[in-house]
Design a protein around this motif. Structure first.
Motif, short mmCIF file in Angstrom:
data_model
loop_
_atom_site.label_atom_id
_atom_site.label_comp_id
_atom_site.label_asym_id
_atom_site.label_seq_id
_atom_site.Cartn_x
_atom_site.Cartn_y
_atom_site.Cartn_z
N LEU A 118 0.82 -1.21 0.00
CA LEU A 118 0.00 0.00 0.00
C LEU A 118 0.86 1.26 0.00
N SER A 119 1.98 1.24 0.74
CA SER A 119 2.88 2.39 0.77
C SER A 119 3.49 2.65 -0.61
N LEU A 120 3.90 1.56 -1.28
CA LEU A 120 4.48 1.69 -2.62
C LEU A 120 3.44 2.22 -3.61
N ALA A 121 2.21 1.69 -3.54
CA ALA A 121 1.15 2.14 -4.45
C ALA A 121 0.88 3.63 -4.29
N ALA A 122 0.68 4.07 -3.05
CA ALA A 122 0.38 5.48 -2.79
C ALA A 122 1.57 6.37 -3.17
N SER A 123 2.79 5.88 -2.95
CA SER A 123 3.98 6.65 -3.30
C SER A 123 4.11 6.80 -4.81
N ILE A 124 3.80 5.72 -5.54
CA ILE A 124 3.84 5.78 -7.01
C ILE A 124 2.83 6.79 -7.51
N HIS A 128 -4.86 21.97 -5.89
CA HIS A 128 -4.75 22.13 -4.43
C HIS A 128 -6.03 21.65 -3.75
N THR A 129 -7.18 22.09 -4.26
CA THR A 129 -8.47 21.67 -3.72
C THR A 129 -8.66 20.17 -3.91
N GLY A 130 -8.23 19.67 -5.07
CA GLY A 130 -8.34 18.24 -5.35
C GLY A 130 -7.58 17.40 -4.35
N ALA A 131 -6.35 17.81 -4.05
CA ALA A 131 -5.53 17.07 -3.09
C ALA A 131 -6.15 17.07 -1.70
N LEU A 132 -6.72 18.21 -1.33
CA LEU A 132 -7.31 18.34 0.01
C LEU A 132 -8.57 17.48 0.15
N ILE A 133 -9.47 17.57 -0.83
CA ILE A 133 -10.74 16.85 -0.71
C ILE A 133 -10.57 15.35 -0.88
N THR A 134 -9.75 14.91 -1.84
CA THR A 134 -9.58 13.47 -2.03
C THR A 134 -8.83 12.82 -0.89
N SER A 135 -8.21 13.62 -0.02
CA SER A 135 -7.57 13.05 1.18
C SER A 135 -8.62 12.54 2.17
N PHE A 173 -2.81 4.30 4.47
CA PHE A 173 -1.64 4.41 3.60
C PHE A 173 -1.90 5.28 2.39
N PHE A 174 -3.16 5.59 2.12
CA PHE A 174 -3.51 6.50 1.02
C PHE A 174 -2.86 7.87 1.23
N PHE A 175 -2.60 8.21 2.49
CA PHE A 175 -2.06 9.53 2.81
C PHE A 175 -0.61 9.72 2.35
N PHE A 176 0.06 8.63 1.96
CA PHE A 176 1.42 8.78 1.45
C PHE A 176 1.42 9.50 0.09
N GLN A 177 0.28 9.46 -0.61
CA GLN A 177 0.21 10.05 -1.95
C GLN A 177 0.53 11.54 -1.97
N PRO A 178 -0.18 12.38 -1.20
CA PRO A 178 0.17 13.81 -1.23
C PRO A 178 1.54 14.10 -0.63
N LEU A 179 1.97 13.26 0.31
CA LEU A 179 3.28 13.46 0.95
C LEU A 179 4.40 13.26 -0.07
N VAL A 180 4.35 12.15 -0.80
CA VAL A 180 5.37 11.87 -1.81
C VAL A 180 5.27 12.86 -2.97
N GLY A 181 4.02 13.22 -3.35
CA GLY A 181 3.84 14.20 -4.43
C GLY A 181 4.47 15.54 -4.10
N SER A 182 4.30 15.98 -2.85
CA SER A 182 4.91 17.25 -2.41
C SER A 182 6.43 17.17 -2.42
N PHE A 183 6.96 16.05 -1.95
CA PHE A 183 8.42 15.87 -1.90
C PHE A 183 9.03 15.88 -3.29
N LEU A 184 8.40 15.13 -4.24
CA LEU A 184 8.93 15.07 -5.59
C LEU A 184 8.75 16.39 -6.33
N GLY A 185 7.69 17.14 -5.98
CA GLY A 185 7.52 18.48 -6.55
C GLY A 185 8.68 19.37 -6.15
#
Length: 296
Positions: free
Chosen positions: A11-17, A99-106, A250-262
């Motif tokens: 799940l961590s890998l999926a959300a990170s990808i 920005h709104t998309g990331a917040l609501i889909t969280s 583990f879904f929450f890793f998605q915005p975290l990794v996205g912010s880091f790679l940005g």
């Protein structure tokens, strides 16, 4: 415990990808329209997964026969998750902003916990609720609160629908996993999503110009193989192994990794909120996955 660790890794890998996907998509979407890009992702993903599935079945001599009820469930997963949810994410973001998309889909993990209780009869424990709260606060801090949220009414409503439908996907993947492997579920659900997406893709390419070059082709291949075939399989595998309510965090890793790679690849700014929010997300994950040792 081993199953919990394996599920957590998947799940961590999926959300990170998926977090990394936004960096590639940001470039590719300048040249390819959204629904057409989704269609291309599904074509590539189905082709890759189908080959792997057939090789696996020939190797194990296990050719599972799908019943009518199985096809209906896989069609439902493909429709509600890979077609409706993904389309709503694109439409909702277009009508509001990323920005709104990331917040609501969280909010997706909260809906997963609710549906896991209603559909799967999973226990709603204090540990799950606390970890969900910590991680949700963490995402809100990382993404920040958008003061224009109310001005994007229809976009916000559609994004909420995207969060709900992805939560339904995650729960019904768990239901399907009782009888079939994650590879079968992912392969054929993507096939159904491809069928549902095709008419909209045909309409889109008739009204828009699409440009291909080497970088775009490489980007599409990455999105199809890694972000779709790989990440969808890993998410479904993780949901198969552990409770949907636990896996949701583990879904929450998605915005975290996205912010880091940005920050790493696009020179976007990271402030104190990223580190504080990230710490809360990680703490929320630890709370729900690390269990106390039984005292004998």
């Amino acid at each position: 415990m081993k199953n919990t660790i394996l599920g957590a890794i998947c799940l961590s890998l999926a959300a990170s990808i998926w977090g990394s996907m936004y960096v590639v998509s940001k470039y590719v979407l300048d040249f390819i329209t959204p629904i057409t890009l989704v269609w291309l992702r599904y074509v590539i993903a189905f082709f890759v997964l189908y080959i792997i599935l057939k090789i696996s079945q020939n190797k194990t001599k296990n050719h599972t026969q799908l019943k009518k009820s199985d096809w209906l469930l896989l069609g439902w997963i493909g429709f509600i998750g890979y077609f409706v949810s993904i389309s709503f994410q694109f439409i909702g973001t277009k009508l509001s902003d990323a920005h709104t998309g990331a917040l609501i889909t969280s909010a997706t993990p909260a809906f997963i916990v609710i549906f896991a209780r209603l559909v799967l009869k999973e226990r709603l424990t204090a540990r799950k609720i606390f970890s969900l709260l910590l991680a949700t606060i963490g995402v809100s801090i990382v993404v920040g609160w958008d003061s224009n949220l109310g001005s994007h009414l229809w976009g916000s409503v559609i994004l909420v629908a995207a969060a709900i439908t992805w939560a339904l996907l995650s729960v019904y993947v768990k239901v399907a996993s009782y009888n079939h492997s994650s590879l079968i579920i992912t392969t054929y659900a993507i096939l159904f999503a491809l069928i549902f997406t095709t008419p909209f893709m045909v309409w889109e390419i008739q009204t828009n110009n699409i440009l291909f070059n080497r970088e775009i082709i490489l980007g599409v291949l990455y999105l199809g193989t890694v972000s779709t075939a790989g990440a969808f399989f890993l998410w479904n595998k993780g949901m198969e192994i552990i409770d949907a309510g636990i896996g949701s965090v583990f879904f929450f890793f998605q915005p975290l990794v996205g912010s880091f790679l940005g920050w790493l690849l696009l020179n976007e700014h990271l402030d104190l909120n990223f580190y504080l929010g990230g710490a809360l997300i990680l703490l929320g994950v630890l709370v729900v996955t690390v269990k106390k040792k039984q005292v004998k």
